[in-house]
Structures are given as structure tokens and as C-alpha cells.
Design an enzyme around this catalytic site. Structure first.
Site, PDB file in Angstrom:
ATOM      1  N   GLU A 135      28.662  31.871  31.770  1.00  0.00           N
ATOM      2  CA  GLU A 135      29.811  31.053  31.158  1.00  0.00           C
ATOM      3  C   GLU A 135      29.980  29.859  31.714  1.00  0.00           C
ATOM      4  OE1 GLU A 135      30.102  34.224  31.344  1.00  0.00           O
ATOM      5  OE2 GLU A 135      31.007  34.938  29.702  1.00  0.00           O
ATOM      6  N   LYS A 141      44.699  49.720  40.408  1.00  0.00           N
ATOM      7  CA  LYS A 141      46.509  49.202  40.635  1.00  0.00           C
ATOM      8  C   LYS A 141      47.253  50.480  40.783  1.00  0.00           C
ATOM      9  CE  LYS A 141      45.829  45.329  37.472  1.00  0.00           C
ATOM     10  NZ  LYS A 141      46.056  44.633  36.258  1.00  0.00           N
ATOM     11  N   THR A 182      25.535  36.739  27.481  1.00  0.00           N
ATOM     12  CA  THR A 182      26.324  37.367  28.313  1.00  0.00           C
ATOM     13  C   THR A 182      25.419  38.750  28.390  1.00  0.00           C
ATOM     14  OG1 THR A 182      27.926  38.448  27.075  1.00  0.00           O
ATOM     15  CG2 THR A 182      28.254  36.247  28.372  1.00  0.00           C
ATOM     16  N   TRP A 215      47.331  46.181  44.123  1.00  0.00           N
ATOM     17  CA  TRP A 215      45.954  46.096  44.007  1.00  0.00           C
ATOM     18  C   TRP A 215      45.001  46.695  44.998  1.00  0.00           C
ATOM     19  CZ3 TRP A 215      44.763  41.223  40.697  1.00  0.00           C
ATOM     20  CH2 TRP A 215      45.632  40.970  39.610  1.00  0.00           C
TER      21      TRP A 215
END
Lengths: 548, 548
Positions: free
Chosen positions: B333, B445, B188, B450
């Protein structure tokens, strides 16, 4: 020591196909022309729920892992539910071809030791006749609603499909198990000897579904509306019930209504883009559309397989209707897809006439299958488009043995292990395009050289006076075998032996021209429409060739 | 007892991909613009033979099953040979991103305990510097011919790639082993903490290759000429080295020559039909083509992923150039493909404006991956296109844990087991189309609601004076967090805080409009070009919002 991958471990399960379709294409339609005559509509979400209810119903009937659920049914949504409801719950779906002779149906159901038989309404009289001969079947399920159930039947405790499904709550989680578990049994048509069962697994079915949906294969996508004319009792409709779920396509099932008019109206009404079937089924459709001056407004491409697509049909579909014809080859032992004919970037640069010759071949293998042509000693033949040999294959969806432990006669390819002998004779060209030239048992062996019976038949079929033709081997004292042509003339057409033979001049090498022609009123066929050459050879075994 | 399928048992092996391409598309070309500057051409048949020779060379160097072969290389035929030569012989291919900082490269090579490092000519100075820090690497291989080898190097026993390959005879049969064996490691990018290795298996790679070639994914076929702009060191170029082999496509590798002019000339010269890359790489190409009044003659479609494709770029490619843009989402992934945006039959009937909105989403999962959006308690959110939540996935090519036994933080979805948390916030609509609205660590937030930082950035980026913009959370005594917009103006452009804020009026709900704007000369990026929001938040942690 090898390092292991660190990926999620999930078996390849057939239930995951319909779960995928329900989750990600839940509102996409499945439309079925029913045996009852009306048009039924619902969605992949509905199909998945009802398949779960059916799995519950099978369990309630006492079915246990490995039990065989037989079907005698047309293409329709209930048949689809049986596919998923049985395989998904670790039962084995066994589709039986209703066009077989009754004694073959009985033989097959007994060989498979089926526990349950689900069948369409119009097969009730047949099943009433056969039931006494089917000792392993515990439950008979008539695929209809209560209102269509017969007042009385000779079958004791005849069950109603809709009642079974509606009695369940769908509160059922698809089980997860070994991906090599059996999912389906399909029997070969048995042109020689008794039919034999091919036992597919969840793994082989999913890998076949991936491969068959790819662009160079059936090219299935969520843009498609797919109508499988090829029956669900014929090698799982070439896997379309699975490949359409993998991509979330709209599905249209024609039921038993396969005449040109019914098909055309369904193609147009449901905006079908893609179909698949054997050559004969397209004849009726083409005749209806041409005869009525109609055209297709959404139908774009079709896979044609089962037997070789006559070049004239390929030309009609492509040139007159603008439909892409994807010529394919496969067999029950291959789940069934082996090769499909789609042009490569290199071939697309060729003149159209050459492209057409390539499209008439059976095509390239899809990844997952490997093929070779070998001589009788197992030596691989060159890929030159001319050297013919016995076609052998191996791959993820090729059988290892038949049901009941009947070992399939794998053959050794020199230096490359065991392969499945297809029984076909073929050539492969430098681009990997395979063309069937004959069945190995039909090829005519003249003085050590092979003559393709298919080539001889294709030439005969191009004569305007010929309705059907079959070329068979006839014994010859000098050449071992020489070709004999058996011809059915078109009604009212005139054609002599000499005219027929003259027609071959310039169309094939002189030494391959048949030695003789006989005219008959009818050529014998199997239940699946194939010419019974064994019977023909028997019929003409005493025929004396001129000059022999 | 369950009945087992009776199909041939063959593991899914990466070597079978290149064998398939060599056998069935042997004469199809692979063209590479080399680091050396010239154009190299050969075929899949050549690539397979040289991959076998390379496998022999690795064995001769003493490599044993499970050893890691690292690469630091551009897209080219030798890199392709390393892919197949290593994985095919049970070694593990470990591509390293040369754009990482040198200390990251060192960290990754040591974490993976690489045995061999193969690298392109232009990385020689870098590797000479790093070699003393890489204790596990036994062999350094310079990917060039003898004539390009340096007269001397600080690397002892520096090996020449071409000499290694040419010393072998190719008399090597690809081994067959457990399909769950590791094939590749990809790390990654490590925006937070150290990079982590994802360990793919042969099985996961083959299933990903099948799925990614399908019509609703990359739609790869033998008709295609494929140029992967996405680097082979970036999640295996999204699997294109595998999916192009599965279909036998012609491959074109650009090497390090990724500027607009070089790419355009390669696209035209080799008749490229399909490409794939991150949004930024298309900017240079688009500018070159537009700036010189050119057009594409064969380029038909491209996959864009890595980060969201700006709607303006999508419109330019589709409307000005007639190129189909397939918006995609994935991650290391996930091998990496998760979703792609292709219209369904239903959506194709919508007005074009609505179709465009759908294509701007990241799309539908391909079969083999399943997704859900959940709240912080693991409760699945409705698929209504509006309810956002944490995006979680599971499937055949999703990691279970990271290399070295570092367990990935799987999360529980209520009633549905363990899933991989992507770190993205997304919505899913009723048709299964997913849209990323934010990274979960970047979402703002505000009073329990959100706010998507991406939405705020997209609006800012649409202002003609804005070169780049980043929206980050800033602490607020009443609302916990409120949005702060960080802007880089275009050279010579004028823009005030008030003008910027006014630009939001009518474009987004009032309560989502940023509380403040700051102008900076530069926004920090990672080595892979992503905005470093963590660094930005650190930089502005003491920023006091007006009214706070």
C-alpha cells in the site's frame, strides 16, 4: 477509458518540507553567523515554529495570497524563515540581489510590485535612500531584534522583525492549495536589457529539491553539514534551503562573512561536509588555507557553478585538499540546476587523466530536465562531444514565461516541440556529458566556423603573466569576425603581444588563434562578476586587426 | 488572488524515465540471466526502443487505455519492457506473484480483469491449467523467442513475445496524459481475507522513484551496478526498475536463478555494487560465500526489507563482508518504501554498539511520507523510542482506496485528518527512527499491557537449538491473553520447555516471558514466506496454559 490511480491526493507544498524537517529531524541544528557578528544556533523545529509565526505576522500586516515579500539579505536563519513563512502561506518570496546597482534594485522591486521588504541591518542606509522610489512597498521590516533598531530612520513605521515574530503564538496550520501556485520570484542578472523575473511554483520547487538532493547531483543526506556559500538571493542558493530540509541536514549560514578566514573557521567549527558556490568565492578560501598551512578536517565535497570552474581550481581542490568537486551548470530560468558532473560506473574505469577531463565538463542532466544542442535552424546536433550548437532545455523546473506575462522566446526543436534557449553554446558527448563552449552571443563566427571565446580565454589564463583575459569578436572584411584578445597583465608581470600569441601555438588549431592582443588596465564586470563583453565589444568596435 | 507559477507544465510520466535513461545513459548495460539459462545483454537504448515496439504490439492486439496487462515472470529484460511498454502507453501493468497458490492467482487475475497475460517459459504448464478459469484474458503471450515456443499447447493462439516485438517498427511516440492515470496494480499478499489491489499512478510512481533514489534511501547513482533480488512481481521490485532508470545505473537481473552460487557468480561477473531483497534470500548467498571461503569484490551495500532483518544477519553482512545494510520498511500500500535506516551526522558520533542498535530499527521516513503512532482512540503517542502504538502513514505514494473501489480503512489521527493504518505496531524515537515491534493482530495483550511477539521470537531464535519460533496469544482467564511459544527444534538438537523458558531470564521483563512452550515439526507459512499466525492460533486455540 483510462483507469485512474487510487493514491492519496496531496499537492506538493513547500511548507511540507519544513514540516518534514521539524518532525523527522527536529533536533538537527541550523547555525548562522549573523550580520550582528555573533553565532546563532537553533533547530529545524525552532525554524518551523518561527516560520509559522512569521506567516501569522505577514497576515496581520494585511498580506494576501499572491503578495510579494521582498528580501535584501545574507544567508541566515531569518532569511530561511522568510522563505518558508512567505511561500508556505501562499505569499511569494522575492529575493533581491543586494550587489546590484541601486537603480536595478529599484527597477526590480517596482517590476515585481513587492508589498513588503525585509532587509538586513547593513542595508539600512541603502533602503533609506531607495524607499522614496518604491511606491508599492507598504511595510519595511528590519531583520534584527529591538536592541539593534535605529533610534530614528527616514523610513516611516520601520518594523522590527523579532517583534513581529514574537507577537504571534504560532497557532497556525499551513494552508494547502494548488501546487502550481507561485512560490518565489527570482530575477535574471540582466546582462542584456532589463532583468526578467522567473516565477517558480511549489511543484517546480519540490521536484527540483528531490532531483538536486540525489546522489548524482548534490548528494545531500542527514549525514551532511551543509554550508551554502552561494547566496540565498542568488537563485534560492541553488535550492539548498529546500534540499537540506528534504534530507534533514544540519545547515550553516555564513551571513555576510565570506572572507577566507571567516569561512574556514566556520567550516572547521561546525564540521561542514558539503558546500556550494561560484568559482571566485573559493579563491579567497583556498588562499587563506594554503597561506596559513591549514587543512580541512571534515569538508568533503563542493558543487561549483555559476560560471565554469577553471581546471586549475578543480585540480587544487581535488589533489591538494581531497575535496570532490562537482561541476554544475544551471540558470535562473532553471531554478537553477540543469547538469552536474559525476562519473558513471563506466567512466570510473578510465585512467585518472581522462576522468579529470570529464569532470571539467558541466555534466549530465538530472532527471526532470532534458537537453539538446541545435543549429540555427533547430536541427539537433549529434552527441559526439565535438559538434557544438545552441543549448536548449525543457523540464519540470524550466520557465514557460517571465513574470508579467513576458513570454520567453521558446524555440522549436525539429520534431520535438518547444524548448527554452539557454543562450549557451555547448557540446554533448555520447555519455550525455555537456560542456559549455561559449555564450551564443560571445561565440566568434569566423568564415562560417565557430570559435569558442571561452577556449581562448582559458588558454590565456594559463599563462603565468595573465591576470584576466577576454576574447571578443572583431569585424573582419574577409572572415566576418576574427578573435581579438583583451588582456590584463598581473602586477609587475611582463608580456608582449607576440609572446601571448606564441603561447597559443600547439594549444589550439592555428586558424582559431586570435588575430590580435590588446592590453588594458581593467576589464568591465557586471554586478554579479561576469565579464561585460557587450561593453568590451563597444570599446573596441573601431579596433583594426592586423591584415584586415 | 493567488499568483500562479510560470513554469513549463509537464505531467510526471513513467515513459519519461526510460526516455531519460535511453537519452542520457543509452550505452549503459542491462544484463539478464534468462529462464533459458544464458546471459542476455543490451542497453537502456535498446530497452527503450523495444518497449516502444511492445507498446505498438499491445495496441495491435486491440488493447485500449486502462486495460490490464498481467505478468507472471521473473526479473529480466522482457519483464522490464512490459513495465514500460504497458504503463507508458496508458495500459496498466499487473504483476502477479507466481509463488501464490494457483487458486489465488486465478482469483487475482479475475478480480483485476486482466486482458493480456505475459508469462515466462517455466510457467507454461501452470498457465495451461489455469487458462480455462481466466475468462477476461484475451491474449496469452509466452516470453521467449520462436525457437522456444512449444509445438502445441492447450492455450489457443498462444503468442510469441519476440515475434510480437519484432513485427513492429518502433515508430511510436510515447503519449502524454494525466499523471494521475493508473500505471500498475499490485495485490497484497492477503494473509487475512482475499488479496486487494493497490493501484499506483504515474505521479505516485515517479515521486517514489525520486525519493527512493536519494542518499538516505537506496542511494542509487550512475556509479552503481544494481541487482534486484527482490522480484519484479513483488511490489515492483521496490521500485528499482524505475529508480535505476532515473539515475542511469547498470541493471543486472537474476531471472529465476536465486541460489547462492548463481547469485554470487552474477554479483562478481557483473561487478554488482548494490542489491535489495528479503532476509531469507541472503541466507543462501551468505552460506555459499562463507562455505566456499569466498568474498565479494564489488558488492558494497544492500537494502533489506519485507520482514525485519535479524540482528545476526546484519552483523554478518556488515562485519564479515563489509557490506552496508540498509534496513527498510514498507508495504504494498506504500509503493512500497516508507522508512530506511541510515545514520545521521549526530548518530555517527555515537559508539559503534549504539549505532548498530539504531541500524536494527526500520529507520526514518523519506520525504513524501509522514508517519505517526497512535493508540486505539487515535491519540498520537510520544516519540520516545518506548511508547508503542499503531503505526499510521500518509503521503504521495500511499493508497487512498483499493482496486474496485474497495475503500481502505483510513483512520483519524486526533487533529491531523485521515491516515492509512499499516497494521503494524511500532515505536518512534526522538530522532524519528521507527521500529516495528509487532503486527497489531499479533501483539499479545496481557492485562492491558502489550507484549511484542517479535521480541519473544527474536530471543528464542538466538538459542542455538531453535530452528524457528513463533509467539502467539493464548487465552487466559485473568490476563485476557498470555504468550505461548511455538518452537521448531534444529535437526538433532535437544531442548526442553524448561530450558527454553530459562533462556528468557534476564533477556526480557519477567512478566513478558511466555507462559508455555510447545514443540512442533513445522510452522505454517504463507506463499510469500510469512508465518501464518492466524492458522497457528487456530491450531492452539484449545491449548491450556499452566496456571490458567
Amino acid at each position: 477509458m483510462a483507469l485512474m490511480g487510487q493514491m492519496m491526493s496531496m499537492p506538493l507544498m513547500i511548507s511540507s518540507l519544513i514540516q518534514h524537517a521539524a518532525r523527522h529531524s527536529g533536533e538537527t541544528e541550523i547555525v548562522s553567523k549573523r550580520v550582528e557578528g555573533d553565532l546563532h544556533r537553533y533547530t529545524w523545529k525552532d525554524a518551523e515554529l518561527r516560520s509559522r509565526k512569521l506567516a501569522q505576522a505577514f497576515a496581520r500586516l494585511g498580506c494576501r495570497a499572491g503578495d510579494r515579500i521582498a528580501t535584501l539579505a545574507w544567508n541566515g536563519y531569518r532569511h530561511l524563515e522568510i522563505y518558508y513563512g512567505s511561500s508556505g502561506s501562499q505569499l511569494v518570496c522575492h529575493t533581491i540581489n543586494p550587489r546590484l546597482f541601486p537603480e536595478q534594485i529599484t527597477w526590480i522591486a517596482n517590476d515585481a510590485q513587492d508589498s513588503v521588504l525585509c532587509f538586513d541591518l547593513n542595508f539600512l542606509p541603502l533602503i533609506e535612500k531607495l524607499a522614496p522610489l518604491l511606491p508599492t512597498i507598504k511595510h519595511y521590516v528590519l531583520m534584527c531584534g529591538r536592541s539593534h533598531m535605529p533610534a530614528q530612520s527616514s523610513i516611516p513605521n520601520l518594523l522590527c522583525y523579532e517583534e513581529l515574530v514574537e507577537a504571534e503564538d504560532g497557532n497556525y496550520a499551513w494552508p494547502v492549495f494548488d501546487e502550481n501556485t507561485a512560490s518565489c520570484i527570482c530575477y535574471t542578472s540582466g546582462t542584456t536589457g532589463n532583468p526578467k523575473g522567473a516565477v517558480y511554483s511549489h511543484r517546480s520547487t519540490i521536484l527540483h529539491a528531490y532531483a538536486s538532493a540525489m546522489p548524482d547531483a548534490m548528494d545531500c543526506s542527514a549525514k551532511d553539514v551543509i554550508l551554502p556559500v552561494v547566496p540565498m538571493f542568488h537563485v534560492n542558493a541553488w535550492g539548498i534551503p529546500y534540499s537540506s530540509a528534504i534530507v534533514g541536514a544540519k545547515l550553516v549560514f555564513p551571513g555576510p562573512h565570506l572572507d577566507g578566514k571567516s569561512l574556514y573557521e566556520l567550516f572547521e567549527g561546525e564540521k561542514v561536509t558539503f558546500s556550494a558556490g561560484v568559482p571566485t568565492v573559493w579563491l579567497g578560501l583556498i588562499n587563506y588555507v594554503k597561506g596559513n598551512g591549514l587543512k580541512f578536517s571534515t569538508f568533503k565535497r563542493t558543487v561549483i557553478g555559476g560560471s565554469a570552474c577553471p581546471p586549475a581550481m578543480l585540480a587544487t581542490l581535488m589533489d591538494d585538499f581531497g575535496i570532490e568537486v562537482i561541476h554544475a551548470w544551471g540558470m535562473t530560468e532553471l531554478s537553477p540546476l540543469g547538469t552536474l558532473s559525476k562519473l558513471t560506473s563506466k567512466q570510473l574505469a578510465l585512467p585518472q587523466e581522462q576522468q579529470r577531463r570529464i569532470l571539467e565538463k558541466q555534466g549530465k542532466v538530472i532527471y526532470g530536465i532534458d537537453m539538446a544542442v541545435i543549429d540555427d535552424e533547430g536541427a539537433p546536433q549529434p552527441w559526439d562531444g565535438a559538434s557544438s550548437g545552441n543549448l536548449v532545455v525543457r523540464g519540470h523546473w524550466v520557465i514557460d514565461q517571465y513574470f508579467g506575462g513576458r513570454v520567453s522566446p521558446l524555440v522549436d526543436v525539429q520534431g520535438a516541440g518547444s524548448w527554452f534557449p539557454t543562450g549557451d553554446v555547448a557540446t554533448i558527448d555520447a555519455d550525455g556529458f555537456m560542456q559549455i563552449t561559449d555564450r551564443s552571443k560571445d561565440v566568434i563566427k569566423s568564415g562560417g566556423e565557430w570559435i569558442s571565446s571561452i577556449d581562448l580565454e582559458n588558454i590565456a589564463m594559463a599563462h603565468p603573466a595573465v591576470h584576466e583575459a577576454a576574447a571578443i569578436a572583431s569585424r573582419h572584411p574577409k572572415w566576418d569576425e576574427r578573435p581579438l584578445l583583451v588582456v590584463v597583465r598581473k602586477p609587475d608581470a611582463e608580456l608582449t603581444r607576440e609572446e601571448m600569441l606564441a603561447f597559443y601555438e600547439g594549444r589550439i588549431a592555428k586558424w582559431q588563434i586570435p588575430d590580435d592582443v590588446v592590453f588594458v588596465a581593467e576589464i568591465p564586470h557586471t554586478a554579479t562578476g561576469k565579464i561585460q563583453k557587450l561593453k568590451l565589444r563597444e570599446q573596441f568596435k573601431d579596433h583594426r586587426l592586423p591584415g584586415a
